[in-house]
Write an enzyme that holds these catalytic residues in place. Sequence first.
Site, PDB file in Angstrom:
ATOM      1  N   SER A  60       0.799  -1.231   0.000  1.00  0.00           N
ATOM      2  CA  SER A  60       0.000   0.000   0.000  1.00  0.00           C
ATOM      3  C   SER A  60       0.830   1.279   0.000  1.00  0.00           C
ATOM      4  O   SER A  60       0.345   2.331  -0.414  1.00  0.00           O
ATOM      5  CB  SER A  60      -0.928   0.013   1.219  1.00  0.00           C
ATOM      6  OG  SER A  60      -0.176  -0.122   2.412  1.00  0.00           O
ATOM      7  N   GLU A 243      -3.616   7.887  13.869  1.00  0.00           N
ATOM      8  CA  GLU A 243      -2.708   6.789  14.195  1.00  0.00           C
ATOM      9  C   GLU A 243      -2.095   6.124  12.973  1.00  0.00           C
ATOM     10  O   GLU A 243      -1.474   5.076  13.084  1.00  0.00           O
ATOM     11  CB  GLU A 243      -3.455   5.731  15.030  1.00  0.00           C
ATOM     12  CG  GLU A 243      -3.918   6.265  16.376  1.00  0.00           C
ATOM     13  CD  GLU A 243      -4.617   5.204  17.202  1.00  0.00           C
ATOM     14  OE1 GLU A 243      -4.764   4.074  16.703  1.00  0.00           O
ATOM     15  OE2 GLU A 243      -5.018   5.508  18.339  1.00  0.00           O
ATOM     16  N   HIS A 247       1.019   5.008   6.136  1.00  0.00           N
ATOM     17  CA  HIS A 247       0.560   5.431   4.819  1.00  0.00           C
ATOM     18  C   HIS A 247       0.799   6.927   4.596  1.00  0.00           C
ATOM     19  O   HIS A 247       1.041   7.668   5.550  1.00  0.00           O
ATOM     20  CB  HIS A 247      -0.904   5.048   4.635  1.00  0.00           C
ATOM     21  CG  HIS A 247      -1.108   3.576   4.744  1.00  0.00           C
ATOM     22  ND1 HIS A 247      -1.628   2.976   5.874  1.00  0.00           N
ATOM     23  CD2 HIS A 247      -0.818   2.566   3.887  1.00  0.00           C
ATOM     24  CE1 HIS A 247      -1.666   1.660   5.705  1.00  0.00           C
ATOM     25  NE2 HIS A 247      -1.169   1.385   4.506  1.00  0.00           N
TER      26      HIS A 247
END
Length: 277
Positions: A60, A243, A247
Site C-alpha cells: 500500500s 494513528e 501510509h
Amino acid sequence: MKSQLTTSLSMQTPINKNAIPYMTTNKLKSLYMKWTIVLFMLLSLNCLAQKPTIYGIGDSTMANKVKPEENPERGWGQLFPMFLTDNIKFDNRAVNGRSTRSFINEKFWESVYKSLKKGDYVFIQFGHNDQKEKDSTRYTNPHTAYRHNLIRFINETREKGATPILFSSICRRNFNENGVLIPTHGDYTLETRLVAQEYNVPFIDMEYYTELLEQKYGPEKSKKIHLHFAAGEIPYYKNEKHEDDTHLSVEGATAIAKIAAEELKKTKLDLVQYIKK
C-alpha cells in the site's frame, strides 16, 4: 524445302530449357530479399515505437489509491510518473495489504510476469506486510521465504530480458518520547540489501532516505506526510485519523517519489534517460 527448313532451324540459337526456371528463381530470390528487408524495417520501427514499461510491485505504500479526488492517501508509485518523460510507461501493480507471499499466491506476480518484455523494469518493494506474524497468508520469515520470494522476482524478471530493481521499505513515523526515530522493519530491509548484493541487483535504500525525510520534518511536522486528520477535517474521514504513521499523504508520497527518482538518477541504468532532469 525440307532441307532448307532443317538448315534454318539448326542455325537458330538452341533453347536453354533451364533459362525460364533460372530467371524465375532469381526473381523470386530478389523479391524474397526485398520483402525480408521491408519486414525487418517494419519490425524495427515497431520495436522503436513500443515504449519500455516500469512495473511497480509492492504494498500500500506504493499502490494507487481509489477516488483520488476525495481520498487524501497516495502511494509513492502513484505519483512517480510525474518524474518521468513521455517515452516510458509506469504500470503500478502494487496492491494494498500484500506481502511477497500473497502477491505471488494471489497471481498478481503471474500477471506482471506475463506482461514483461525485453527492456522493461520492475520496481520491487515489500516488507510491511511480510511482518504480519498473525496472518499465515501474508507472513514470511525474512531469511527464508521473504528472501526466496525476492530472488524469484529477480530471476523471472531477468528471464524476460527486463531489469529488476530492489527498494527497501519506506520507514514508518515512529518517534519515541525523546524524538528518536525507531526502525520497525527488523531484518526485512537488511535481507533486501543482502539479496541485492548477492544477485547484483540495483538497490535503492528507501528506508534510509525516508528516515532522513522523517527526521527533517521532525516528530510533529512529520504528521503532514502521513494521514493525521481531526474528525470532520476532510469529508473522506468521518472520524478522526491520528494513528496512521505508515501510509502517505499527497505531500508525503510526492516527496518519496522524488527521492526514488533522484536515487535512480545516480545509477548506471538506461532508465536514467527517462527521468526528468
